[in-house]
Scaffold this active site. Structure first.
Site, PDB file in Angstrom:
ATOM      1  N   TYR A  45       0.828  -1.211   0.000  1.00 30.75           N
ATOM      2  CA  TYR A  45       0.000   0.000   0.000  1.00 30.75           C
ATOM      3  C   TYR A  45       0.858   1.255   0.000  1.00 30.75           C
ATOM      4  O   TYR A  45       2.028   1.250   0.368  1.00 30.75           O
ATOM      5  CB  TYR A  45      -0.969   0.002   1.185  1.00 30.75           C
ATOM      6  N   CYS A  46       0.230   2.351  -0.460  1.00 30.98           N
ATOM      7  CA  CYS A  46       0.856   3.682  -0.442  1.00 30.98           C
ATOM      8  C   CYS A  46      -0.279   4.696  -0.288  1.00 30.98           C
ATOM      9  O   CYS A  46      -1.400   4.318   0.030  1.00 30.98           O
ATOM     10  CB  CYS A  46       1.681   3.926  -1.707  1.00 30.98           C
ATOM     11  N   THR A  47      -0.021   5.956  -0.528  1.00 30.07           N
ATOM     12  CA  THR A  47      -1.036   6.986  -0.260  1.00 30.07           C
ATOM     13  C   THR A  47      -2.240   6.900  -1.192  1.00 30.07           C
ATOM     14  O   THR A  47      -3.382   6.799  -0.755  1.00 30.07           O
ATOM     15  CB  THR A  47      -0.415   8.394  -0.361  1.00 30.07           C
TER      16      THR A  47
END
Length: 324
Positions: free
Chosen positions: A198-200
């Site tokens: 995951y990331c932003t």
């Protein structure tokens, strides 16, 4: 020929943003697809965004588009329709709405880049369109409770510091390029395990899943819409939000609050704090976490040394004004 770039001073643009009262939405979107003529693509985008007073940062590359923008609320539907019709590849483009809509950008910047996210990947046969499996909030929460599933945070260390999923692995780094090198080595033992990245907003973790698959990992997943998409989907469906702390954002806001937990600490005194600032001494400009007490004590500087230099600089400026 019209000027297709900003010509107004930074000071004036910030002043305009500060006094603006018009409601705005902060949006982000990206798409990996081939763009043949990046200059023409960039110019067409700039003209329309400028017309509708869009502010923000847009990167155009032969591999696709990446954008974080601030849009007047009254023009949101118009711009959404424009993007959907602008290119067949953008039809039904996923557009993330930020969790808050504070003043995020003060200038419109549309740049041509070699890549929309700098990854350092040079392998000729790498296919960024071969990606992991998208998952939404219900499945995310279920997999977070599965001890056999590994969550990997594909953001920089300073982003991870103020907020992350509990037990998510931090790939310690200050660049995505460096992370991609490290993650293959660090996770070599887990090629047959379930891995959630995951990331932003999704752009980095999407490419990271491609890289993992390219390197022989079998079961790779990623959050649809990143952290932002996860939070919106969980709240929409009445599910618990299991992300703790704040989400770092690359604009004037610095972060978005997701939960009430404060999981990071002041650089100077060690007290709980999740407020990022840049050192007030402009020659330093270090990004760091500072509590309210230390902000007063150090005059928003990162150290005694920078505070002394900042005071000396301000004193000289005052003396110059008096002399005139």
């Amino acid at each position: 020929m019209s000027i297709l770039h900003n010509i107004v001073s930074k000071k004036e643009l910030k002043r305009r943003m500060f006094f603006e009262t018009e409601p705005r939405l902060t949006l982000s979107f990206y798409k990996y697809f081939f763009i043949k003529n990046t200059q023409e693509y960039r110019d067409r985008l700039y003209k329309t965004f400028y017309k509708y007073n869009v502010l923000g940062r847009i990167y155009v590359a032969s591999e696709g588009i990446n954008a974080q923008i601030s849009v007047p609320k009254k023009y949101y539907s118009i711009l959404k329709k424009f993007l959907y019709n602008f290119d067949i590849e953008l039809n039904n483009l996923r557009i993330n709405k930020s969790l808050d809509n504070e003043k995020s950008f003060w200038v419109l910047c549309v740049k041509i880049k070699k890549k929309i996210v700098q990854d350092g990947i040079k392998e000729h046969f790498f296919n960024p369109n071969n990606v992991g499996i998208y998952i939404q909030s219900e499945q995310v929460n279920s997999m977070l409770n599965d001890k056999k599933t590994i969550f990997i945070d594909m953001r920089n260390s300073y982003e991870y510091a103020i907020g992350h999923f509990e037990n998510a692995i931090e790939i310690k780094s200050i660049t995505f390029r460096e992370q991609l090198k490290k993650v293959i080595q660090l996770m070599a033992y887990a090629k047959n395990k379930k891995i959630v990245m995951y990331c932003t907003g999704g752009i980095r973790c999407e490419k990271a899943t491609s890289w993992m698959l390219f390197n022989g990992f079998k079961h790779v997943y990623h959050l649809e819409g990143g952290i932002i998409g996860y939070v919106h989907d969980a709240r929409k469906n009445g599910l618990p939000v299991l992300f703790k702390g704040k989400s770092f954002v690359f604009d004037n806001r610095m972060s978005e609050k997701i939960s009430d937990e404060v999981i990071s600490y002041c650089k100077q005194c060690g007290k709980s704090s999740d407020v990022y600032i840049n050192c007030k001494y402009s020659s330093c400009h270090l990004l760091f976490i500072q509590c309210e007490n230390c902000s007063v004590k150090f005059h928003s500087c990162c150290s005694l040394e920078c505070m002394k230099k900042y005071k000396f600089y301000m004193l000289n400026n005052d003396l110059k004004k008096i002399s005139y």
